[in-house]
Design a protein around this motif. Structure first.
Motif, PDB file in Angstrom:
ATOM      1  N   GLN A   1       0.858  -1.185   0.000  1.00 31.22           N
ATOM      2  CA  GLN A   1       0.000   0.000   0.000  1.00 31.22           C
ATOM      3  C   GLN A   1       0.893   1.234   0.000  1.00 31.22           C
ATOM      4  N   THR A   2       0.665   2.133  -0.921  1.00 29.21           N
ATOM      5  CA  THR A   2       1.478   3.340  -0.963  1.00 29.21           C
ATOM      6  C   THR A   2       1.178   4.232   0.234  1.00 29.21           C
ATOM      7  N   SER A   3       2.137   5.107   0.546  1.00 26.11           N
ATOM      8  CA  SER A   3       2.001   5.947   1.734  1.00 26.11           C
ATOM      9  C   SER A   3       0.783   6.850   1.663  1.00 26.11           C
ATOM     10  N   ASP A   4       0.425   7.297   0.434  1.00 19.75           N
ATOM     11  CA  ASP A   4      -0.747   8.169   0.300  1.00 19.75           C
ATOM     12  C   ASP A   4      -2.040   7.382   0.109  1.00 19.75           C
TER      13      ASP A   4
ATOM     14  N   GLN B   1      -2.463  -3.362  -7.361  1.00 18.87           N
ATOM     15  CA  GLN B   1      -2.363  -2.111  -8.123  1.00 18.87           C
ATOM     16  C   GLN B   1      -0.953  -1.541  -8.061  1.00 18.87           C
ATOM     17  N   VAL B   2      -0.249  -1.766  -6.951  1.00 21.05           N
ATOM     18  CA  VAL B   2       1.095  -1.223  -6.786  1.00 21.05           C
ATOM     19  C   VAL B   2       2.038  -1.812  -7.822  1.00 21.05           C
ATOM     20  N   VAL B   3       2.022  -3.149  -7.970  1.00 14.79           N
ATOM     21  CA  VAL B   3       2.963  -3.780  -8.894  1.00 14.79           C
ATOM     22  C   VAL B   3       2.503  -3.665 -10.334  1.00 14.79           C
ATOM     23  N   ARG B   4       1.225  -3.458 -10.548  1.00 12.60           N
ATOM     24  CA  ARG B   4       0.755  -3.281 -11.922  1.00 12.60           C
ATOM     25  C   ARG B   4       1.328  -2.016 -12.565  1.00 12.60           C
ATOM     26  N   VAL B   5       1.527  -0.964 -11.787  1.00 17.88           N
ATOM     27  CA  VAL B   5       2.047   0.284 -12.359  1.00 17.88           C
ATOM     28  C   VAL B   5       3.564   0.311 -12.374  1.00 17.88           C
ATOM     29  N   SER B   6       4.203  -0.744 -11.883  1.00 14.03           N
ATOM     30  CA  SER B   6       5.663  -0.795 -11.930  1.00 14.03           C
ATOM     31  C   SER B   6       6.124  -0.760 -13.376  1.00 14.03           C
ATOM     32  N   PRO B   7       7.136   0.035 -13.696  1.00 11.13           N
ATOM     33  CA  PRO B   7       7.629   0.057 -15.078  1.00 11.13           C
ATOM     34  C   PRO B   7       8.232  -1.279 -15.504  1.00 11.13           C
ATOM     35  N   PHE B   8       8.543  -2.166 -14.559  1.00  8.31           N
ATOM     36  CA  PHE B   8       9.132  -3.461 -14.890  1.00  8.31           C
ATOM     37  C   PHE B   8       8.076  -4.544 -15.095  1.00  8.31           C
TER      38      PHE B   8
ATOM     39  N   ALA C   1       6.221   0.069  -1.199  1.00  8.77           N
ATOM     40  CA  ALA C   1       5.295   0.298  -2.313  1.00  8.77           C
ATOM     41  C   ALA C   1       5.646   1.583  -3.053  1.00  8.77           C
ATOM     42  N   ASP C   2       6.041   2.623  -2.321  1.00  7.93           N
ATOM     43  CA  ASP C   2       6.458   3.873  -2.967  1.00  7.93           C
ATOM     44  C   ASP C   2       7.667   3.641  -3.859  1.00  7.93           C
ATOM     45  N   GLU C   3       8.614   2.805  -3.397  1.00 11.43           N
ATOM     46  CA  GLU C   3       9.801   2.522  -4.179  1.00 11.43           C
ATOM     47  C   GLU C   3       9.446   1.738  -5.455  1.00 11.43           C
ATOM     48  N   ILE C   4       8.454   0.861  -5.370  1.00 11.98           N
ATOM     49  CA  ILE C   4       8.026   0.090  -6.549  1.00 11.98           C
ATOM     50  C   ILE C   4       7.383   1.009  -7.569  1.00 11.98           C
ATOM     51  N   VAL C   5       6.493   1.875  -7.111  1.00 12.19           N
ATOM     52  CA  VAL C   5       5.815   2.800  -8.021  1.00 12.19           C
ATOM     53  C   VAL C   5       6.813   3.739  -8.686  1.00 12.19           C
ATOM     54  N   ALA C   6       7.827   4.156  -7.933  1.00 11.99           N
ATOM     55  CA  ALA C   6       8.833   5.076  -8.478  1.00 11.99           C
ATOM     56  C   ALA C   6       9.812   4.385  -9.423  1.00 11.99           C
ATOM     57  N   GLY C   7       9.760   3.055  -9.525  1.00 13.48           N
ATOM     58  CA  GLY C   7      10.659   2.339 -10.418  1.00 13.48           C
ATOM     59  C   GLY C   7      12.024   2.071  -9.839  1.00 13.48           C
ATOM     60  N   ASN C   8      12.171   2.230  -8.528  1.00 14.94           N
ATOM     61  CA  ASN C   8      13.461   1.972  -7.894  1.00 14.94           C
ATOM     62  C   ASN C   8      13.637   0.498  -7.512  1.00 14.94           C
TER      63      ASN C   8
END
Length: 813
Positions: free
Chosen positions: A140-143, A150-157, A250-257
């Motif tokens: 779950q993202t911080s916000d 949904q978090v991993v679906r938006v991952s650029p990878f 989750a924030d790191e996953i969304v950011a592509g890190n």
């Protein structure tokens, strides 16, 4: 029998069992593929680069993955399964120090004595388990804008993305293909999970007691009393490391890190293809079409998301009691009767302050833990009366003595939830309704004593069992629908139960003590016993197994579709267990245990070679069975002679028919040598974990359990040698009559002059004992138990420590 260290054995396959390795590891995904690609089915896939790490670790389309092999009939043999045992110590390291002081002072002889003791113990223990596993559902993202998959679906990878709907499908937007990811932190990301326990324990006792004897009094000949106060305190700090907070991760996953798609053995820092999974108008808006590459650094991302957990537990209790005993009516034909009365009040408090991350439930590798604060108050009153109806001086044939003892105890339990201020939910009371005990003792001759006992006992629920709020846990469970042992990816949501009822046990025993006069020093005892318990208190994790067992079996008997507890046992479309809800601490049905316990001891002194002692203990069970939930009409399960992994509720581990020991001791001139042989009988392994029992005709079906594995019996030898520097006696025996002497010889003698005048070195050594010993002399490994989930042996019966040596030094002042 097992051979070699089996605790880190990656699977049970080479011994005929199933693959018990974890299904949660990096690179495993669940996808919902439509037309094209791998076909129109739901697939569980594994990253092909799981075992071939390279600079670029992901393929360019779903064909960069392969199917995950999870056929129970093949023992779930997928080689990518993670061997968590390699990272889990079988025996945690412990460091302990204990300081103890005691004293007694006679104020007025035996009539008034003050006593007390002080104890302090410091314990440090470290434990560890494999790196944290988690699924996308925990994220779950911080916000809070994105949760779960949904978090991993938006991952650029994410190489799966979305696809357009095709003819015949309902109208709407694109269909997401990625259904779930699983991941386990790599050893070189944030390492394995570690827990360090630092605890302090204090105990203080102060009391008064005394004894009075009365001569010539026809009402009372003896009176004794004891009253005191006990205070105990326990403080523990637990420090957890090697885990991450789901929100910043989750924030790191969304950011592509952080790349959640790499295999378990892939490089944690590298470059991988990226995909456009956010813009539905872009031409790349299609599964498996890369828009370039990008770097990732899972180590740095995981480190930024990690946390150091601190949990504090505080417990304290105090007790005050008063007890009296007396011998009354000494002039009766039987020499009088004995009575005892007592009162006790005790209070206990427990307060747990978990780490904030674990309270919120955002930890990935440890269990969630709620704040709790409880108090329990107990009032007890008891009494006992012993009446000898026949004594030896009455000279009644075949009735040398006959004695009856009756006792009763009343207890009132008041339990309080101090975090919850809403009555009556925060206060639950129980009383035992007065539990009785009746004992009979009959001596037909001086050599033989027959005895029998019946008593009822009462076990009240603890405040934690009553009031613990809902928290997520990850117990190991067995799913009979899929024939797999697992930790549910979404966990088990468990809690206390204010409606819990106390356990009640009826205990019966009957036996004999035989001390033949023709064989001095020999004694044998034998006792038959039965323990019948109702309303067995079942921990929440065990009740989750009841829910899962009933749910899974209803599916086995209904073509794979469960029909009971479907609201509590959550499965995906393929029937795989995801989560269990409403697992309350609960009352199960009944438990019945019957057996016989035999002991024998023989002591024979010699003139020149000291004293020899030989003793034997043996237990044999006739019955050991338990009933899970009586409302399910499943009946009782017989655990005797079997090991059960948890396929049946209330599984206690292995219950062999026989256990025993044989002990020999030799004492001579300060030397003491002891050798003890230990025996644990054989038993049947859990048939549900034997390869080949799970498949009939190539499909999942009711197991026929045609294959068996007999766990062999287990014998070990322990040896110990001590030498004590004995202080010279102040007295030398001389013949004479004494009341307490054996064979009419006195034990009281005149003082030997100069016996206490040794050298300084002699006085330092007096009352000093040096001990060396070795347990499991022949270094025998425990036998293999295929059904044992974690270490491949039954930890309730055996120790993997094997042979170990020890040395101790004891000095008495």
């Amino acid at each position: 029998a097992g051979s070699g260290d089996l605790s880190n054995n990656p699977t049970g396959l080479q011994r005929g069992g199933l693959n018990g390795n974890s299904q949660t590891f990096g690179g495993r995904v669940r996808v919902n593929l439509g037309p094209g690609a791998l076909g129109a089915f739901q697939a569980v896939l594994v990253n092909l680069n799981n075992s071939t790490p390279s600079a670029v670790v992901n393929g360019t389309d779903p064909n960069g993955y392969r199917n995950f092999e999870n056929n129970p009939g093949e023992g779930a043999t997928d080689p990518s399964r993670f061997n968590f045992r390699d990272f889990t110590p079988s025996i945690p390291g412990v460091e302990k120090g204990l300081w103890y002081a005691t004293g007694r002072y006679k104020i007025f002889g035996d009539g008034l004595q003050i006593y007390g003791d002080v104890l302090y113990a410091k314990t440090k223990q470290g434990n560890g388990v494999a790196a944290s596993p988690f699924t996308s559902g925990a994220l779950q993202t911080s916000d809070q804008t994105l949760t779960g998959v949904q978090v991993v679906r938006v991952s650029p990878f994410n190489p799966f993305g979305r696809r357009a709907r095709v003819a015949g499908e309902p109208a709407g937007g694109p269909i997401e293909l990625l259904g779930q990811t699983r991941y386990r932190f790599h050893p070189d990301e944030i390492g394995s999970r570690r827990s360090f326990y630092d605890s302090d324990y204090w105990r203080y006792v102060i009391g008064l007691n005394g004894d009075f004897s009365f001569t010539g009094n026809s009402f009372i000949s003896h009176f004794g009393y004891d009253t005191g106060f006990v205070y105990e305190r326990y403080d523990n700090q637990r420090t957890d490391s090697g885990d991450a907070d789901a929100r910043p991760l989750a924030d790191e996953i969304v950011a592509g890190n952080f790349n959640p798609f790499i295999g378990q053995t892939a490089q944690v820092i590298g470059i991988a293809p990226i995909y456009n999974n956010t813009d539905p108008t872009a031409p790349q808006y299609k599964t498996g079409v890369s828009i370039g590459t990008a770097p990732y650094d899972n180590r740095a991302s995981a480190t930024r998301a990690s946390y150091l957990g601190h949990t504090f537990t505080y417990e304290s209790d105090w007790l005050v009691d008063a007890k009296v005993n007396a011998h009354l009516l000494p002039n009766l034909w039987n020499g009088g009767i004995d009575v005892a009365l007592g009162y006790e009040h005790r209070e206990s408090r427990q307060h747990a302050v978990p780490d904030p991350v674990q309270v919120a439930g955002f930890q990935l590798g440890f269990n969630a833990a709620p704040n709790t604060k409880f108090r329990q108050e107990v009032e007890s009153v008891f009494g006992e009366l012993t009446i000898p109806f026949v004594v030896s001086t009455m000279n009644i044939p075949f009735v040398r003595s006959f004695e009856v003892s009756v006792a009763a105890r009343f207890e009132q339990f008041d339990n309080f939830d101090l975090f919850n201020s809403i009555p009556p939910i925060n206060h639950v009371s129980f009383d035992n309704g007065t539990t009785p005990r009746v004992s009979l003792r009959y001596q037909p001759t001086a050599d033989l004593t027959l005895r029998a006992n019946w008593n009822q006992s009462f076990r009240s629920p603890t405040p934690a069992q009553l009031f613990t709020p809902t928290a997520q846990n990850f117990p190991v469970l067995f799913d009979p629908l899929k024939f797999v042992t697992l930790q549910p990816p979404g966990g088990v949501f468990q809690q206390g139960n204010p409606n819990l009822q106390p356990e009640s046990t009826d205990a019966y025993s009957a036996g004999l003590v035989y001390t033949p006069h023709w064989l001095s020093g020999f004694t044998v005892t034998a006792d038959l016993y039965q323990l019948y318990t109702t309303n067995v208190i079942l921990p929440a994790a065990n009740f989750a197994q009841i829910l899962l067992t009933a749910n899974g079996l209803s599916g086995v008997n209904n073509g794979g579709v469960p029909t009971v507890f479907t609201a509590d046992v959550i499965r995906d479309a393929a029937g795989n267990l995801q989560q269990i809800n409403n697992a309350l601490t609960n009352n199960a049905g009944k438990r019945l245990v019957e057996g016989i316990d035999i002991t024998a001891a023989y002591e024979f002194p010699t003139t020149r070679w000291g004293t020899f002692n030989l003793s034997l203990g043996y237990n044999h069970f006739f019955i050991w069975k338990a009933e899970g939930d009586p409302s399910l009409a499943a009946g009782a399960t017989n655990f005797l002679g079997n090991y059960n992994n948890g396929t049946a509720p209330l599984a206690p581990g292995a219950i062999p028919f026989n256990k025993g020991f044989l002990r020999g001791e030799w004492q001579w001139k300060g030397f003491d040598f002891v050798a003890t042989g230990n025996y644990i009988g054989d038993f049947e392994d859990d048939p549900a974990f034997i390869l080949g029992n799970q498949v009939l005709g190539g499909t999942i079906a009711n197991p026929d359990f045609a294959l068996h594995h007999r766990v062999s019996d287990y014998e070990t030898l322990d040896m110990q040698l001590s030498y004590e520097f004995i202080k010279p006696s102040m007295a030398a025996p001389e013949p004479g009559y004494a009341k307490d002497g054996k064979d009419g010889k006195s034990t009281v003698s005149p003082v030997v002059a100069g016996a206490d005048n040794g050298t300084i070195w002699q006085r330092m050594l007096w009352n000093t004992k040096v001990t060396v010993g070795v347990n499991n002399v022949f270094d025998r490994y425990p036998p293999t138990v295929l059904g044992a989930f974690n270490d491949n042996y039954d930890t309730s019966l055996y120790s993997i420590r094997n042979r170990y040596w020890y040395v101790s030094l004891t000095k008495k002042f």
